[in-house]
Design an enzyme around this catalytic site. Structure first.
Site, PDB file in Angstrom:
ATOM      1  N   HIS B 454       0.826  -1.202   0.000  1.00  0.00           N
ATOM      2  CA  HIS B 454       0.000   0.000   0.000  1.00  0.00           C
ATOM      3  C   HIS B 454       0.862   1.255   0.000  1.00  0.00           C
ATOM      4  O   HIS B 454       0.682   2.165  -0.808  1.00  0.00           O
ATOM      5  CB  HIS B 454      -0.908  -0.022   1.237  1.00  0.00           C
ATOM      6  CG  HIS B 454      -1.718   1.232   1.393  1.00  0.00           C
ATOM      7  ND1 HIS B 454      -1.324   2.279   2.190  1.00  0.00           N
ATOM      8  CD2 HIS B 454      -2.873   1.602   0.803  1.00  0.00           C
ATOM      9  CE1 HIS B 454      -2.225   3.236   2.108  1.00  0.00           C
ATOM     10  NE2 HIS B 454      -3.172   2.857   1.277  1.00  0.00           N
ATOM     11  N   CYS B 830      -5.416   1.106 -16.408  1.00  0.00           N
ATOM     12  CA  CYS B 830      -5.135   1.979 -15.266  1.00  0.00           C
ATOM     13  C   CYS B 830      -4.518   1.222 -14.105  1.00  0.00           C
ATOM     14  O   CYS B 830      -4.478   1.716 -13.000  1.00  0.00           O
ATOM     15  CB  CYS B 830      -6.386   2.740 -14.840  1.00  0.00           C
ATOM     16  SG  CYS B 830      -7.720   1.675 -14.283  1.00  0.00           S
TER      17      CYS B 830
END
Lengths: 875, 875
Positions: B454, B830
């Site tokens: 993350h 994306c």
């Protein structure tokens, strides 16, 4: 010349389905076969298409043609629209090429108006019937044609009943019906701003328009979209003369089958009732007579009916379920269709029809619904028992058959008592640790889960009945008590579960044993003659393998080795292996498991008598073998002589956010080669031992799970060969073995050309493949799949029926790529879908070599494979 | 006529790569360009193939041809194999068509034997060098040709050093080297059962054989398998005359670049050393002279070298990195290759070469490594600072650039202090709640995670530097203290992290600002001229959108709305929505979020100045927004006025076994339509407001995540239209908007033809698509992906570089299916791969309309897209 938009029934035939729709073509066929079908005509599907082209208008040409054919109908019937002396009434029904839910279905009694009603009263002497029919017509017409809410009419009926102080519609009398007609008409006037149409021709034209319109309503659109039905097909409309069995004492109605639908015996079977309408027969209020009685009542009509029945059966070459009406001494056939029958009857009828020379073996096979064999393969409750019992609860029918036994709440307790009496395992949900308890039980009942739950999958595999997901069941395992629909159930209480319906009963219900008659064997023999795919079974132990062989399995397509790891005598060694911190420790633990695994495989090899056996290397994430709760961890730590903290750390280190996509499958041997090495040793030594002992040469097929790339398989195959080849060389036996892979990840399918360079066979694991392709976790998707099915976002649960467009396309890719590299590669399927007939057909079509399913589904798969081969034979 | 198996360098050229291998063709090219290359010949790849065909034997014809060419070499050099007066020594090198690791590389000094060694001592007056060379040759020959373990020779060296009491090889003297030669020969005799070959021709033939053999060694096999290099290509062998820079004072050696590799200035740049070998220059023990000094030492050789350098640069049309040797006053070129350079120099050189007319703009673009632009786009530590600092720890270089600031351990503390001083967020690992803290920090340092964690993903998106997975870091958030490599770090202490190398330093290191020079702008201008794909950016807020626009983004390809849900002022309303038990409660909570979401979108729309903006509807499972620990649940329950039990039940009900495949993406709006409705309202109202305020007409692209089937999209599109269309109609503005879908599940790709009937655009979410295709959970695969990379089971982490064979094939299927239905559909990507140059090339090749990446990678993507278009232009 302009197009013909309307066909009298006698102008059509069964090949004109595209133009006349299925129903219209069928009515034409019967008419032309000389059956006494009430006359009528069909407005074509092209008229429907024209209606949309004209901006949702029925143009003048089509209207004129309808009226012209109506005139012919009047002429030929000698009845006339709106004539009180002899009125023509008609039914209007939609009828597309393929039956399509969501479209308008039927309007009956069209043609009634005030004067016709009066006339009919005189003709039938049955005013209640007439006004009931009239009010029903107004209601139906207003609802489906004018889209006035049905609810409003029901409100009016409720008011009338309340005023009268009655509960049921049947308690309303003639005057009440007349009153309803008046009130309905008044309501219609109020809401529509005009009188209810009294002109039958207007009624008719509006009804036709409504059918056309319903072709494009939202539900029909969704259905078309889902089934790839083009919008421009359109629907036809059938207009047919009404006939009345309640015209008087020389009128009547009935239903009959050409053969006994319960036993399959060749005999006319059915009931009739004079001076009655169809509904009366079905409603069961009046006592019906056996069809044979008709001979006495009206011998001529009876003879005619027997003759027609025979002709219909010969014509459709199947047992027929017929509706007929006698109007003033005249027989009319209202419907004939292939009759529903019990699974046992279906077998008998199919075999008899072949013997009678009426159909071919292939046609006989195609007649049968493979899933219906399930009922023949399991014990069931007797009809009598079921008729007199009331279910206390209902759950998901997760595995068919009857289960009756004393309730126990743990697998251990089931085992402990199974020698004394039949037992039934009742749990909140089952897990892999319950396997042995399930094996000894008559059935399994769980509070959670559905058809895809652990209990369901294992139960089907074992042929045990299972009812899952009973919402009203709460199990308190520690207190050894459960509550079922509010009632307490204690250990040892008997209950009965019906895995075919999901019903649960208190007490013992009588069961009858599955009788596999000679017809069944005949059908299976034919199936084997025509099918082009092999059928194997998934079996994790010698017992299941034996069952599978009895049911005709041609090998084992999947042996899951992890189930063997859970047995009580092994799990300590398995856990020792998992918590090992060095290769040596791990090998020591594995050495304890080795002889047991070898024994398992020897048993299975022997049971399969030399047929191929595919063994999958250990697949699940290791944490499944360890306890998760602190309490259990503490207990195990003590047992293993470890500190709680050390064991807890092992448990934590094995936890995964998404275990389905974590360290499992072939990722295990890549990380810990010793496990696969031990398993290979067990497999090869077992094959060698069986050969030495019996002389049977087994070809073990070692299957590597969860492969995504060629390199993974290369690596694991290297490990396998490193153990297997020296063992075989040392034994001096020429023992061939194969190494292949599951195709259960999308990437495996996409890279199948590369993987086939290493893999000697493929086997589709469509459970996992479906999970990954859809991104649906089997454990979690229950939460939303219900909504998906409700909202028609999916038509079938993709875990039950193979999703052809997604998963199927991947399978096709894998088969094509695989065979490019290895043209004769054997390719199978061993997921749940291997037992689903529709999925089996797909497997045949894409060229699989075999399907593998749970032992009890083997006969179903044999039949389904035969059907697929008959429909679309391979070269 | 028989085949020619050996070519002198002068007989070949650069187009004969297949026959001579890359190295041989290149040596031939230089020779024919008139460069003073030591003479030699190449044994062809066909000779290698023949060696295998002959059962791993070099047949007599080939041996004869090698010896014939050796004779020519002796003749032309005036040196002879084994002649102590003037010995010929050669190097032997492998050389396949493509450079291939795993194969034998080089044997130097072949031709030495006892008498040659004695002769060389006389010739060079450098006995230590001679015996050092001899013992090295024995060692190398024994290892690579005879496969005697290298370790054994090193053991002998260690013994000699121990006896002598020294540490380093360089401390050994002539006698020691002589002793080593004797001992090595004795060891060879002992192990091989024969003397070390004294005949140079035997040495040569054995060396050629060793090269051929190495073509098929296991490492080379793996490499070939992975890169689809056919086994029958074979390798060539290059035999080249050795020259010696340490022959005496008229000899020497050096390295030089044709341009300054640090600045890119056009000037000769390098060092040399007289009476020395290449190693001496590199080892840095003796002080080297600047290349310009050579002018004084030997003006003729200098002039010749300058001339050659210029010719080489012109020939190869790129800055060259050259090695040369002067042997007895004679210049020899040993190697030339395109020189490595700093990213800044690369830009300057590329632009200059175009200005000089040497290469085209396209060639200039192809010269640059897109990833190297990263360094130009971020602040970095100064060279001086790095030279004088020692890293205290090293982690994964997760997001490039320099980060220096005061340490804080929570996002809140970072926020609180970021106004006073630069801050640096240090955490065990980050989660979505830390986003704001990351935004205000100079960099992020974490103990766990890798490039896909993350922290890494978000940091790269924001252009913050990040070092992740520092094993020696332990953060005690509560005590506000961390231990880093054993040293305590307190709140407010300064540290410096280098996200490009993964190094962590204590204290402040000086940084220099990224200077985006004119050359950078020129290159970007050229890139835009040639590329055929658009480049968009992923941006979740107006700031990132602004950065992206500055870097040349042509729109926003992905706005993740969930990040907006975590802000402190919103999370209460979000949680209120989640625990809502009725639609009304849920709508009430959503109404609170609506104005904030609308504000977000207005900001992004304004920042993007009318360029397209793709907004993805809420994607993650709802449990991500709720606390998981009892303590936190209790606190939240109190805050929300709920009982602990009620809230805990909500948390439990949202838990999932595999959340990645659970209730998320489009499954959320199908379950809870209100969320998507609120988001649609926010998007459309924002677009309308921005239009009213600025006159810019934004085209919002609403993207539905995790779609697997057409029906899902149909359903959600209906929800969107139900909100959007009335809003637009009421506003009276002709505002177009699009509804499209992520293609991030394998099924979406496989059913793309159906989905395209509804989707106005596709965007590949290759992170999730990779997860599902491989069955690799990003959260868990770290455990085994390391092993996979180590064992060469995969070559690249598929999350970093698009897996063409698996995920890529799915993408190709989706593009083809999609455009079948909607030929001009815009299709983008994306996922993280949208910023990886190799992946971008694939996206170009399959016809994508755009790639979308984090703002800081936009220039990289522009360049990569241009390169792809130049290599393989679309029609």
């Amino acid at each position: 010349m302009s197009k013909k938009y309307v066909y009298l029934f006698r102008e059509g035939n069964k090949d004109m389905r595209e133009l006349l729709g299925g129903k219209g073509a069928n009515l034409a066929e019967m008419t032309n076969a000389g059956m006494p079908v009430p006359k009528g005509f069909t407005v074509t599907t092209e008229a429907c298409t024209q209606y949309y082209e004209d901006g949702r208008k029925i143009n003048d040409d089509i209207q004129a043609e309808i009226l012209k054919n109506l005139a012919i109908l009047e002429e030929e019937n000698g009845k006339r629209f709106g004539d009180p002396e002899n009125p023509l009434l008609v039914s209007v029904r939609s009828g597309a090429r393929a039956s399509m839910p969501g479209m308008m279905d039927t309007i009956l009694n069209l043609g009634i108006n005030d004067t016709v009603a009066e006339g009919l009263v005189k003709l039938t002497n049955n005013p209640r019937f007439v006004y009931d029919s009239y009010r029903r017509f107004i209601q139906m017409f207003s609802d489906v044609v004018m889209e006035l809410p049905k609810r409003n009419f029901e409100d009016i009926i409720d008011q009338v009943k309340e005023q009268k102080g009655v509960q049921l519609d049947s308690e309303l009398e003639t005057e009440d019906m007349q009153s309803l007609v008046s009130q309905f008409k008044a309501f219609y006037l109020e809401r529509m701003g005009e009188e209810f149409p009294q002109d039958p021709k207007i009624q008719l034209m509006e009804a036709v328009r409504a059918v056309f319109r319903s072709w494009d309503n939202p539900r029909a659109q969704v259905y078309r979209a889902m089934n790839d039905i083009p919008a421009d097909w359109g629907t036809a409309v059938n207009v047919q003369t009404m006939v009345f069995g309640n015209w008087g004492d020389d009128s009547g109605t009935g239903v009959a089958f050409t053969r006994n639908p319960t036993t399959g015996e060749k005999e006319l079977y059915g009931d009739f009732l004079m001076n009655a309408q169809g509904e009366d027969v079905v409603a069961g209020i009046r006592r019906t007579s056996d069809i044979s009685e008709l001979k006495k009542v009206n011998p001529a009509v009876y003879e005619q009916f027997v003759d027609i029945a025979t002709r219909l059966e010969n014509h459709y070459r199947d047992m027929q379920d017929m509706e007929f009406t006698i109007e003033r001494g005249q027989l009319y056939m209202l419907q004939t269709r292939n009759g529903k029958r019990t699974p046992g009857a279906a077998l008998k009828i199919a075999v008899d029809l072949v013997k009678e020379g009426m159909i071919s073996e292939q046609e006989a096979l195609l007649m049968l619904e493979p899933n219906s064999l399930d009922a023949v393969l399991h014990d069931n409750f007797t009809k009598e028992a079921l008729a007199s019992a009331t279910p206390i609860a209902t759950g998901v029918p997760a595995s068919p058959g009857a289960g009756c036994g004393a309730v126990y709440f743990t697998a251990e307790d089931c085992e402990a008592h199974s020698a004394e009496m039949p037992v039934l395992l009742v749990r909140q949900e089952t897990s892999t640790e319950d396997i042995v308890g399930m094996q000894v039980s008559q059935g399994i009942l769980t509070a959670r889960g559905g058809r895809a739950s652990h209990a369901a999958v294992v139960a089907r595999g074992m042929g045990r009945s299972c009812v899952a997901g009973v919402a009203s069941l709460i199990v308190d395992e520690e207190a050894k008590v459960a509550t079922l629909a509010g009632q307490e159930i204690h250990e040892g209480d008997f209950i009965s579960i019906d895995g075919s319906t999901g019903n649960v009963y208190l007490g013992k219900l009588a069961t009858e044993e599955a009788t596999i008659s000679g017809d069944f064997a005949t059908i299976m023999e034919w199936a084997d003659k025509y099918r082009q795919m092999d059928v194997r079974a998934n079996a994790d132990n010698p017992h299941d393998a034996g069952v599978a062989l009895n049911f005709g399995a041609q090998g084992v397509g999947l042996t899951r080795t992890e189930h063997m790891f859970f047995a009580e005598d092994r799990i300590p060694a398995v856990r020792e292996m998992i918590v090992a911190t060095t290769v040596e420790q791990r090998k020591k633990a594995l050495a304890k498991i080795l002889p047991m695994q070898r024994g398992d495989f020897e048993g299975i090899f022997k049971a399969m008598k030399g047929l191929p056996v595919t063994i999958r290397l250990l697949d699940p994430p290791l944490h499944e073998f360890l306890p998760q709760e602190d309490e259990d961890i503490a207990a195990l730590a003590q047992e293993m002589g470890m500190t709680f903290t050390d064991l807890k750390n092992v448990v934590i280190s094995l936890q995964e956010v998404n275990p389905m996509m974590g360290l499992r499958g072939c990722r295990l041997p890549i990380q810990y080669p010793e496990i696969a090495e031990m398993q290979t040793q067990a497999i090869i030594e077992a094959a060698l031992n069986v050969y030495k002992e019996t002389g049977m040469k087994v070809i073990p097929e070692i299957m590597v799970p969860l492969v995504a790339s060629k390199s993974e398989l290369t690596y694991v195959k290297g490990l396998i060969a490193g153990v297997a080849d020296p063992l075989i060389a040392a034994a001096g036996v020429d023992l061939p073995y194969e190494v292949g892979t599951m195709i259960e990840l999308p990437r495996a399918a996409l890279a199948a050309d590369r993987i086939a360079e290493e893999a000697e066979f493929f086997c589709f694991g469509t459970n996992d493949l479906t999970q990954m392709t859809w991104g649906f976790s089997r454990d979690d998707s229950g939460k939303f799949l219900g909504t998906y099915l409700d909202r028609k976002i999916i038509e079938h649960d993709p875990f039950q029926r193979l999703d052809r467009r997604g998963v199927g396309r991947l399978m096709k890719i894998a088969v094509d790529y695989g065979r490019q590299v290895r043209p004769n590669m054997h390719i199978g399927i061993c997921g749940e879908h291997g037992g689903d007939p529709v999925s089996i057909e797909f497997c045949h079509d894409i060229g699989l070599s075999y399907v593998s399913c749970s032992p009890f589904r083997v006969p179903i798969a044999r039949l389904a494979a035969a059907q697929a081969a008959i429909k679309n034979p391979r070269k």
